[in-house]
Write an enzyme that holds these catalytic residues in place. Structure first.
Site, PDB file in Angstrom:
ATOM      1  N   HIS A 156     -22.617  -5.675 -41.206  1.00  0.00           N
ATOM      2  CA  HIS A 156     -23.316  -6.890 -41.760  1.00  0.00           C
ATOM      3  C   HIS A 156     -24.328  -7.678 -40.993  1.00  0.00           C
ATOM      4  O   HIS A 156     -23.947  -7.912 -39.720  1.00  0.00           O
ATOM      5  CB  HIS A 156     -22.307  -7.655 -42.529  1.00  0.00           C
ATOM      6  CG  HIS A 156     -21.757  -7.356 -43.587  1.00  0.00           C
ATOM      7  ND1 HIS A 156     -20.882  -7.992 -44.431  1.00  0.00           N
ATOM      8  CD2 HIS A 156     -21.745  -5.928 -44.231  1.00  0.00           C
ATOM      9  CE1 HIS A 156     -20.403  -7.180 -45.442  1.00  0.00           C
ATOM     10  NE2 HIS A 156     -20.945  -6.006 -45.277  1.00  0.00           N
TER      11      HIS A 156
ATOM     12  N   TYR B 268     -19.997 -17.031 -49.273  1.00  0.00           N
ATOM     13  CA  TYR B 268     -19.208 -18.174 -49.339  1.00  0.00           C
ATOM     14  C   TYR B 268     -19.666 -19.371 -50.442  1.00  0.00           C
ATOM     15  O   TYR B 268     -20.753 -19.835 -50.290  1.00  0.00           O
ATOM     16  CB  TYR B 268     -19.079 -18.884 -47.863  1.00  0.00           C
ATOM     17  CG  TYR B 268     -18.431 -18.013 -47.022  1.00  0.00           C
ATOM     18  CD1 TYR B 268     -17.280 -18.319 -46.727  1.00  0.00           C
ATOM     19  CD2 TYR B 268     -19.015 -16.933 -46.298  1.00  0.00           C
ATOM     20  CE1 TYR B 268     -16.563 -17.666 -45.458  1.00  0.00           C
ATOM     21  CE2 TYR B 268     -18.424 -16.050 -45.247  1.00  0.00           C
ATOM     22  CZ  TYR B 268     -17.285 -16.580 -45.006  1.00  0.00           C
ATOM     23  OH  TYR B 268     -16.741 -15.832 -44.050  1.00  0.00           O
TER      24      TYR B 268
ATOM     25  N   PRO C 144      -8.501 -18.875 -42.579  1.00  0.00           N
ATOM     26  CA  PRO C 144      -9.238 -17.607 -42.344  1.00  0.00           C
ATOM     27  C   PRO C 144     -10.745 -18.004 -42.993  1.00  0.00           C
ATOM     28  O   PRO C 144     -11.591 -17.016 -42.987  1.00  0.00           O
ATOM     29  CB  PRO C 144      -8.724 -16.843 -43.608  1.00  0.00           C
ATOM     30  CG  PRO C 144      -7.985 -17.983 -44.867  1.00  0.00           C
ATOM     31  CD  PRO C 144      -7.617 -18.927 -43.988  1.00  0.00           C
TER      32      PRO C 144
ATOM     33  N   LYS D  99     -11.551 -15.632 -37.860  1.00  0.00           N
ATOM     34  CA  LYS D  99     -11.098 -15.629 -36.658  1.00  0.00           C
ATOM     35  C   LYS D  99      -9.910 -15.143 -36.278  1.00  0.00           C
ATOM     36  O   LYS D  99      -9.763 -14.793 -34.877  1.00  0.00           O
ATOM     37  CB  LYS D  99     -11.317 -17.003 -35.946  1.00  0.00           C
ATOM     38  CG  LYS D  99     -12.880 -17.634 -36.007  1.00  0.00           C
ATOM     39  CD  LYS D  99     -13.685 -16.586 -35.249  1.00  0.00           C
ATOM     40  CE  LYS D  99     -15.274 -16.961 -35.627  1.00  0.00           C
ATOM     41  NZ  LYS D  99     -16.148 -15.678 -35.186  1.00  0.00           N
TER      42      LYS D  99
ATOM     43  N   TYR E 110     -19.951 -17.198 -35.761  1.00  0.00           N
ATOM     44  CA  TYR E 110     -19.526 -16.214 -36.973  1.00  0.00           C
ATOM     45  C   TYR E 110     -19.209 -14.946 -36.118  1.00  0.00           C
ATOM     46  O   TYR E 110     -18.465 -14.302 -36.422  1.00  0.00           O
ATOM     47  CB  TYR E 110     -20.264 -16.438 -38.098  1.00  0.00           C
ATOM     48  CG  TYR E 110     -19.687 -15.675 -39.360  1.00  0.00           C
ATOM     49  CD1 TYR E 110     -18.855 -16.353 -39.960  1.00  0.00           C
ATOM     50  CD2 TYR E 110     -20.104 -14.427 -39.301  1.00  0.00           C
ATOM     51  CE1 TYR E 110     -18.263 -15.770 -41.018  1.00  0.00           C
ATOM     52  CE2 TYR E 110     -19.527 -13.743 -40.638  1.00  0.00           C
ATOM     53  CZ  TYR E 110     -18.786 -14.490 -41.370  1.00  0.00           C
ATOM     54  OH  TYR E 110     -18.333 -14.004 -42.389  1.00  0.00           O
TER      55      TYR E 110
END
Length: 390
Positions: free
Chosen positions: A73, A201, A293, A297, A385
Site C-alpha cells: 500500500h 479510517y 491498534p 504498531k 505510519y
C-alpha cells in the site's frame, strides 16, 4: 539439565523471529510456549507491516511468501464529514506498508524453525525463569508431568502482556505507564472483497470505523463499541449496517457484505513497562508494551525490539562486546515511546470519547481538517505510519 545459549519464552512472532535470527547466526536457542502450535497459528492478530519489518523479514530469508502474497500500500484514506481524503504515504515518506497477516508471518517463522531443526517446546506448563539477576540463569517448565530445567546465558521474555516474564521481575524494579481507553474495537473477518484497495479510517458522530483487508478476497472491518458490549449483541447484519453508517457514502456503496467467520471485541490500552532489561532477562514485544491498534504498531514494535536484542546478543558472542545488550533497553524504549505517542494521537483523533466536551469535539474536528490540508501534517503522519527508522 539441558543447556542452551538463549532460552526464549513465547512462540509468537517475536519469539520465533528472535530464534530465527539467532539460529542463522549460529547461536543455540530453545523456545518454550505454553499453548499448542495450532493455537498459536490460529490467533487472529495484526495485518499491516511497516517497511522496516518487511525489510528485516526479507534480510533473514523470510520474504518468499511475503513478496508473493503481501499487498503493498502506498496510501490510506480518512473519512469524516461525509468525505474521503487520501494521504499518499509514499510521496511523503518514500516508503510503503504491506498487508500480510500476523498469522502468515507466524506460519513462515514456524516453517523456518522446523526446517532448521531448532527446538520449540509447545504446551510447556509452569514455565518459570530463575536467577536472571546473576551469572547463571535457568528456566524450568513441566511437560507431560515431568519437570525440565534449562541452563542458559540469557532469557528473552517474548510471552506477551499476560506472560510470566514480566511477572517474574520484582515489582520494585519496574516502572509502568498505562492508559485504558473507554471503548473497544468490534472486529470481523469475512470472505468478501475489500471496500477499497487501501485502508479507510473513519471518524463519525456514531464512532470510529476501519475498513481493511487480509487479501483481495478477505476483508477485516472494525467499529468502535462500548467496552461492555458482547459479541452476541452484534449480529452480522447489525455490524454491516453500522459500518456503512460510519464511513463516507462513496465507501459505503463499495462495501460487500457476507457472513463473518470470526468476530471479537478487543479492549484498547496504552502500556509501557521500563526498563526492558533485568540482568540477563530481556522483555520483548507485548511483554513490555501494548499500543491501541489504531496506529498499526504492535507487531512492528515487537519486530524492532527483536532487531535490537538480536544485534546485542550476536555482538556478545561474535565480538565479545556487551555494548548492544547494555543499550538494548534505551534503544528500544526510544522507538517504543514514539510509537505509543503516535498510536495515542491516532486514537484520540479518530474515536468519539463518551466524556468529550463540545470543546474537545471542536479540537478533534480542527485536528482532522488541518491534517488533510497541510502537507507538513500529512508528512508527519506518513513518517510515523510507515515506521520510524530502526
Amino acid at each position: 539439565m539441558k543447556r542452551v545459549q538463549v532460552a526464549i519464552i513465547g512462540a509468537g512472532p517475536s519469539g520465533l523471529l528472535l530464534g530465527h535470527i539467532l539460529d542463522r547466526a549460529g547461536i543455540e536457542t530453545i523456545i518454550l510456549e505454553n499453548r499448542s502450535a495450532d493455537y498459536v497459528l490460529a490467533r487472529v492478530r495484526a495485518g499491516l507491516l511497516e517497511q522496516g519489518t518487511t525489510d528485516l523479514l526479507r534480510e533473514t530469508g523470510l520474504g518468499q511468501r511475503l513478496d508473493r502474497d503481501g499487498l503493498v500500500h502506498h496510501g490510506l484514506s480518512l473519512a469524516f464529514d461525509g468525505e474521503l481524503h487520501r494521504i499518499d504515504l509514499t510521496a511523503s515518506s518514500g516508503k510503503t506498508v504491506t498487508i500480510y497477516g500476523q498469522t502468515e508471518v507466524t506460519h513462515d517463522l514456524m516453517d523456518a524453525r522446523a526446517a532448521s531443526g531448532a527446538p520449540t517446546i509447545y504446551e510447556a506448563q509452569n514455565v518459570t525463569p530463575h536467577n536472571f539477576d546473576g551469572a547463571s540463569p535457568r528456566v524450568t517448565y513441566v511437560k507431560d508431568g515431568v519437570t525440565h530445567e534449562i541452563a542458559c546465558d540469557f532469557i528473552a521474555g517474548c510471552d506477551g502482556f499476560h506472560g510470566v516474564s514480566r511477572q517474574s521481575v520484582p515489582q520494585a524494579a519496574l516502572t509502568t505507564y498505562e492508559r485504558v481507553y473507554p471503548f473497544g474495537w468490534l472486529g470481523i473477518l469475512a470472505e468478501v472483497p475489500p471496500a477499497d484497495h487501501e485502508l479507510v479510517y473513519a471518524n463519525s458522530p456514531r464512532g470510529f470505523a476501519l475498513c481493511t483487508m487480509r487479501s483481495n478476497t478477505r476483508s477485516r472491518y472494525y467499529v468502535q463499541c462500548p467496552i461492555g458490549d458482547k459479541v452476541e449483541d452484534w449480529s452480522d447484519q447489525r455490524f454491516w449496517d453500522e459500518v456503512r453508517r460510519r464511513v463516507d457514502p462513496q465507501t459505503a456503496e463499495k462495501i460487500t457484505t457476507g457472513p463473518s467467520f470470526e468476530k471479537s471485541i478487543a479492549p484498547l490500552r496504552s502500556f509501557v513497562a521500563e526498563p526492558l532489561r533485568f540482568g540477563r532477562l530481556f522483555l520483548v514485544g507485548d511483554a513490555a508494551h501494548i499500543v491501541p491498534p489504531t496506529g498499526a504498531k504492535g507487531l512492528n514494535l515487537a519486530v524492532s525490539d527483536v532487531r535490537y536484542l538480536s544485534e546485542g546478543i550476536i555482538g556478545h558472542y561474535a565480538e565479545k562486546s556487551d555494548d548492544g545488550l547494555d543499550r538494548y533497553s534505551d534503544r528500544a524504549l526510544n522507538r517504543i515511546w514514539k510509537a505509543v505517542r503516535f498510536s495515542w494521537w491516532m486514537t484520540t483523533m479518530l474515536h468519539r470519547f463518551p466524556d468529550a466536551t463540545p470543546f474537545d469535539q471542536k479540537i478533534q474536528e480542527a485536528d482532522l481538517a488541518y491534517l488533510v490540508a497541510s502537507q507538513a501534517a500529512m508528512t508527519s503522519l506518513s513518517e510515523n505510519y510507515v515506521g520510524l527508522p530502526h
